[in-house]
Scaffold this active site. Sequence first.
Site, PDB file in Angstrom:
ATOM      1  N   SER A   1     -42.517 -43.458  34.414  1.00 34.54           N
ATOM      2  CA  SER A   1     -43.602 -43.360  35.382  1.00 34.54           C
ATOM      3  C   SER A   1     -44.646 -42.368  34.893  1.00 34.54           C
ATOM      4  CB  SER A   1     -43.071 -42.925  36.746  1.00 34.54           C
ATOM      5  OG  SER A   1     -44.140 -42.819  37.679  1.00 34.54           O
TER       6      SER A   1
ATOM      7  N   LYS B   1     -36.068 -46.133  39.242  1.00 32.33           N
ATOM      8  CA  LYS B   1     -37.501 -46.404  39.066  1.00 32.33           C
ATOM      9  C   LYS B   1     -37.996 -47.367  40.146  1.00 32.33           C
ATOM     10  CE  LYS B   1     -41.538 -46.392  36.956  1.00 32.33           C
ATOM     11  NZ  LYS B   1     -42.235 -47.617  37.290  1.00 32.33           N
TER      12      LYS B   1
ATOM     13  N   HIS C   1     -38.453 -45.328  43.170  1.00 33.60           N
ATOM     14  CA  HIS C   1     -39.684 -44.548  42.975  1.00 33.60           C
ATOM     15  C   HIS C   1     -40.901 -45.387  43.346  1.00 33.60           C
ATOM     16  CE1 HIS C   1     -43.258 -43.720  40.537  1.00 33.60           C
ATOM     17  NE2 HIS C   1     -42.915 -42.435  40.557  1.00 33.60           N
ATOM     18  N   ASN C   2     -40.949 -46.621  42.849  1.00 30.90           N
ATOM     19  CA  ASN C   2     -42.108 -47.469  43.098  1.00 30.90           C
ATOM     20  C   ASN C   2     -42.215 -47.860  44.564  1.00 30.90           C
ATOM     21  OD1 ASN C   2     -42.324 -47.259  40.333  1.00 30.90           O
ATOM     22  ND2 ASN C   2     -42.748 -49.421  40.015  1.00 30.90           N
TER      23      ASN C   2
ATOM     24  N   GLU D   1     -43.586 -45.023  46.364  1.00 31.02           N
ATOM     25  CA  GLU D   1     -45.012 -45.001  46.018  1.00 31.02           C
ATOM     26  C   GLU D   1     -45.796 -45.955  46.926  1.00 31.02           C
ATOM     27  OE1 GLU D   1     -47.294 -46.929  42.313  1.00 31.02           O
ATOM     28  OE2 GLU D   1     -45.869 -45.352  41.736  1.00 31.02           O
TER      29      GLU D   1
ATOM     30  N   HIS E   1     -19.641 -63.972  69.068  1.00 31.77           N
ATOM     31  CA  HIS E   1     -19.592 -63.134  67.874  1.00 31.77           C
ATOM     32  C   HIS E   1     -18.760 -61.866  68.081  1.00 31.77           C
ATOM     33  CE1 HIS E   1     -22.352 -65.528  65.524  1.00 31.77           C
ATOM     34  NE2 HIS E   1     -23.197 -65.568  66.534  1.00 31.77           N
TER      35      HIS E   1
END
Length: 461
Positions: free
Chosen positions: A125, A180, A183-184, A187, A442
């Site tokens: 990065s 990563k 991280h993105n 971001e 359920h």
Amino acid sequence: MQQFGIIGLSVMGKNLALNVHNHGFSVSGFSIDKPEVDAFAKYEDEKLKPTYSWEEFVNSLEKPRKILIQIAAGKPVDQTLQTLLPLLDKGDILIDGGNSNFHDTNRRYHEMEAHGIHFIGMGVSGGEEGALNGPALMPGGDEEAYKKVAPILEAIAAKAPDGRPCVSYIGPEGSGHYVKMIHNGIEYGIMQEFSEVYDVLRKIAGKTNDDMSAIFADWNQGLVHAYLSEITAEVLKQKDKLTPDNVIDHILNEASYKGTGNWMLEDAIHLGTPISVIAEAVLARFMSKATTREGKEISWKGEVPSDLIANLEKTLQLGQAVAYAQGFQQLSMAADAYKWDLRYPAIAQNWEAGCIIRSSMLKDIENAYADGKKLDNLFQDKYFNDLMKENLPALQKVIELTTKAGIPTPTLSAALNYLESIFNPSLPANLVQGQRDYFGAHTYLRNDREGVYHTEWYEEK
């Protein structure tokens, strides 16, 4: 013989090679695109060698070979690996520095392992400037191989304010590319939060671009000390060369995306991680391309609160914290699901310089996870819990105001809902589960006794 090799000599690859060279290591470069090699050759000296064939490149490297692959993710990486395999020896080290999907990295790690080749998937990065002057690096895969390349990676990585390199071993398999990806995604979330605050400043507070530039620059010295504060101030004040206006006023309001935010959201759904801020940020980019733009511009006629600017600063600080918290919550859940031993203080420290989401808050995150501390959620830490209590009223006031004004705030609203939900002991999910049991049998758990229950909600007539 050269100490390090790089395949792919476009801007990122070339700049990383120059970074390695500038730190005293010898490096060879190769690309299947001859003009890229020709451009690289302009820097040639005894420690920087351009090569024009696969064989020349591989044979120029000392053993065990240390090769960084810096090319487009996907099939090109697999093709490169298959081309390299016959030319390599057991014990050689391959590093994929592209934005590869962690599933692909998991697969490649085991495929290369079967051939005796060490494989590292490494998030990078910082863009082209970071590549040259110091990126944040997130290497995962073979730890013993990482130790052999660590001196080079530590030399070229960005340095945190305390001088430590922003690189450390992340974990096994594709964990480096996973980090990563997170991280993105973070971001995406923080960038969208900035854009929403910008929208409030221009539409409610009535601030000019230059006013807003000064405000973000001031916040960068205050509660939101971050790279994104710094560049937001720069973007807003940039004058246009084609008109008398600022550039920002002539940028089409469509936000593009390359996929890593989507990948994070996909795995969050797989894991069941409530990354609502990142999800809304991804959807906001979709919305920017899907909107018909048929509505009227917002024109706020109401009162502008005297504390609006201060509240927006606190809102942005808290919103940023929520984006980080959701990212680290997904890392924690992924570590459990994929049996990865992730080192959260090191991850935070890796992001303290060189990368897009760098901010002073990352040091607080590093401290929150120090000494092996286990957190289900970052806001369980005292510093972040106090921050939540201090800034939540400001966030609530901002959302109340934007609702009245008709200004969408998808990520800031998601941050508020997250904080009002994550520690809430009485969310109304009991009604959802009751409905599920009614129409689909359920079953449900009870809050007053053990066991699994089903109710006959109605009798046949």
